[in-house]
Design a protein around this motif. Structure first.
Motif, PDB file in Angstrom:
ATOM      1  N   VAL A  48      15.488  -0.659 -11.104  1.00  0.00           N
ATOM      2  CA  VAL A  48      14.433  -0.940 -11.642  1.00  0.00           C
ATOM      3  C   VAL A  48      13.077  -0.014 -11.605  1.00  0.00           C
ATOM      4  O   VAL A  48      12.487   0.366 -12.268  1.00  0.00           O
ATOM      5  CB  VAL A  48      13.955  -2.371 -11.373  1.00  0.00           C
ATOM      6  N   LEU A  49      13.108   0.230 -10.262  1.00  0.00           N
ATOM      7  CA  LEU A  49      11.959   1.095  -9.878  1.00  0.00           C
ATOM      8  C   LEU A  49      12.466   1.828  -8.392  1.00  0.00           C
ATOM      9  O   LEU A  49      12.787   1.089  -7.428  1.00  0.00           O
ATOM     10  CB  LEU A  49      10.626   0.468  -9.623  1.00  0.00           C
ATOM     11  N   PHE A  50      12.460   3.145  -8.456  1.00  0.00           N
ATOM     12  CA  PHE A  50      12.649   3.867  -7.107  1.00  0.00           C
ATOM     13  C   PHE A  50      11.969   5.107  -7.349  1.00  0.00           C
ATOM     14  O   PHE A  50      12.102   5.880  -8.544  1.00  0.00           O
ATOM     15  CB  PHE A  50      14.130   4.236  -6.852  1.00  0.00           C
ATOM     16  N   PRO A  51      11.339   5.633  -6.285  1.00  0.00           N
ATOM     17  CA  PRO A  51      11.040   5.048  -4.995  1.00  0.00           C
ATOM     18  C   PRO A  51       9.854   4.146  -5.441  1.00  0.00           C
ATOM     19  O   PRO A  51       8.909   4.240  -6.231  1.00  0.00           O
ATOM     20  CB  PRO A  51      10.547   5.982  -4.232  1.00  0.00           C
ATOM     21  N   PHE A  52       9.890   2.962  -4.409  1.00  0.00           N
ATOM     22  CA  PHE A  52       8.708   1.864  -4.715  1.00  0.00           C
ATOM     23  C   PHE A  52       7.960   2.200  -3.369  1.00  0.00           C
ATOM     24  O   PHE A  52       7.986   3.083  -2.876  1.00  0.00           O
ATOM     25  CB  PHE A  52       9.542   0.629  -4.473  1.00  0.00           C
ATOM     26  N   LEU A  53       7.420   1.059  -2.913  1.00  0.00           N
ATOM     27  CA  LEU A  53       6.408   0.954  -1.668  1.00  0.00           C
ATOM     28  C   LEU A  53       7.311   1.335  -0.440  1.00  0.00           C
ATOM     29  O   LEU A  53       8.372   0.999  -0.123  1.00  0.00           O
ATOM     30  CB  LEU A  53       5.805  -0.238  -1.616  1.00  0.00           C
ATOM     31  N   ASP A  54       6.632   1.851   0.390  1.00  0.00           N
ATOM     32  CA  ASP A  54       7.115   2.283   1.958  1.00  0.00           C
ATOM     33  C   ASP A  54       7.148   0.891   2.479  1.00  0.00           C
ATOM     34  O   ASP A  54       6.326  -0.056   2.349  1.00  0.00           O
ATOM     35  CB  ASP A  54       6.084   3.059   2.637  1.00  0.00           C
ATOM     36  N   GLU A  55       8.301   0.797   3.232  1.00  0.00           N
ATOM     37  CA  GLU A  55       8.676  -0.595   4.008  1.00  0.00           C
ATOM     38  C   GLU A  55       7.347  -0.962   4.569  1.00  0.00           C
ATOM     39  O   GLU A  55       7.168  -2.099   4.707  1.00  0.00           O
ATOM     40  CB  GLU A  55       9.658  -0.342   4.955  1.00  0.00           C
ATOM     41  N   SER A  56       6.395  -0.057   5.123  1.00  0.00           N
ATOM     42  CA  SER A  56       5.437  -0.681   5.809  1.00  0.00           C
ATOM     43  C   SER A  56       4.453  -1.524   5.019  1.00  0.00           C
ATOM     44  O   SER A  56       3.657  -2.322   5.302  1.00  0.00           O
ATOM     45  CB  SER A  56       4.699   0.506   6.546  1.00  0.00           C
ATOM     46  N   ARG A  57       4.311  -1.289   3.506  1.00  0.00           N
ATOM     47  CA  ARG A  57       3.579  -2.096   2.787  1.00  0.00           C
ATOM     48  C   ARG A  57       4.264  -3.157   2.238  1.00  0.00           C
ATOM     49  O   ARG A  57       3.716  -4.026   1.389  1.00  0.00           O
ATOM     50  CB  ARG A  57       3.176  -1.137   1.478  1.00  0.00           C
ATOM     51  N   VAL A  58       5.454  -3.735   2.522  1.00  0.00           N
ATOM     52  CA  VAL A  58       6.265  -4.597   1.973  1.00  0.00           C
ATOM     53  C   VAL A  58       5.984  -5.826   3.034  1.00  0.00           C
ATOM     54  O   VAL A  58       7.011  -6.002   3.712  1.00  0.00           O
ATOM     55  CB  VAL A  58       7.562  -4.397   1.592  1.00  0.00           C
ATOM     56  N   ASP A  59       5.131  -6.451   2.721  1.00  0.00           N
ATOM     57  CA  ASP A  59       4.667  -7.513   3.672  1.00  0.00           C
ATOM     58  C   ASP A  59       4.974  -8.959   2.832  1.00  0.00           C
ATOM     59  O   ASP A  59       5.423  -8.982   1.702  1.00  0.00           O
ATOM     60  CB  ASP A  59       3.387  -7.629   4.483  1.00  0.00           C
ATOM     61  N   HIS A  60       4.611  -9.958   3.214  1.00  0.00           N
ATOM     62  CA  HIS A  60       4.848 -11.330   2.777  1.00  0.00           C
ATOM     63  C   HIS A  60       3.946 -11.387   1.329  1.00  0.00           C
ATOM     64  O   HIS A  60       4.370 -11.647   0.488  1.00  0.00           O
ATOM     65  CB  HIS A  60       4.336 -12.489   3.546  1.00  0.00           C
TER      66      HIS A  60
END
Length: 178
Positions: A48-60
Motif C-alpha cells: 500500500v505504501l513504502f516507505p511509510f513513517l519512521d517507527e518513532s512517528r508511529v504512536d497511538h
C-alpha cells in the motif's frame, strides 16, 4: 515491499501492506529464493505504501489516524491470474487493482511527505513481487511454473503496518477495512 537497496532494510523503517495469504502456497518457494523481502520476514503481499513513517512517528495517535483512513474503504476480493514484469522483477498482477490504488492514494493524501517508493516512479502499479534483481532466464523459469498454478483469489479485509527491527520485518498493527 522493499527492494534490496541497503537503506530499505534499516531499523525503524515502516510500510503498509495487504497480506495475501491465499498466494503463499503458490509463491512462497520462489519468493524465499528470489525476493530479499521474503527472506527478511515479509509475507506475500501487495504494498500500500513504502516507505511509510519512521517507527518513532508511529504512536497511538498515528495508528488511530491510519485506522480511520483505512476504515473508510470496503473489504474486497482480488484475483491474480497472470504475471507482469518490471526490469529484473517478476510479479503477480492483482485484478482489480483500483482498490489497492485507492488505499495508497488515501494514505499519501494524509501523509504527503511519504510518497510511494520515495517518489521514484511516476505511476505506482499494484503488484505482488515474486522475484527481484534476477536475470530474464530466472524470471522465465519462475513465471512458467507460476502460470500453471494460477489463478489465486484473495479476500482483502485489512492493511498491516510492518516495521523493520534491524534484522527482520515485524507486524506492528493491523487496520480493518469496512
Amino acid at each position: 515491499m522493499a527492494g534490496d537497496d541497503s537503506g530499505e532494510f534499516q531499523a525503524g523503517r515502516s510500510g503498509l501492506i495487504v497480506r495475501i495469504p491465499e498466494a503463499e502456497p503458490v509463491v512462497r518457494a520462489w519468493r524465499d529464493r528470489l525476493d530479499p523481502s521474503a527472506r527478511a520476514g515479509v509475507p506475500a503481499h501487495v504494498t500500500v505504501l513504502f516507505p511509510f513513517l519512521d517507527e518513532s512517528r508511529v504512536d497511538h495517535e498515528a495508528c488511530a489516524v491510519i485506522g480511520e483512513v483505512i476504515g473508510r474503504h470496503r473489504s474486497f476480493e482480488t484475483r491474480f491470474e497472470h504475471c507482469g514484469r518490471f526490469p529484473g522483477i517478476l510479479y503477480l498482477v492483482p485484478e482489480p487493482d483500483i482498490p489497492f490504488r485507492r488505499l495508497t492514494e488515501a494514505i499519501t493524501d494524509r501523509w504527503p511527505e511519504t510518497p510511494p517508493f520515495g517518489g521514484r516512479f511516476d505511476e505506482v502499479i499494484p503488484h505482488l513481487t515474486i522475484a527481484q534483481g534476477q536475470d530474464d532466464a530466472v524470471l522465465e523459469e519462475a513465471e512458467a511454473d507460476l502460470r500453471s498454478r494460477l489463478p489465486v483469489t484473495a479476500s482483502v479485509s485489512s492493511v498491516d503496518l510492518l516495521v523493520h527491527d534491524g534484522t527482520r520485518w515485524q507486524q506492528r498493527a493491523s487496520f480493518a477495512l469496512r
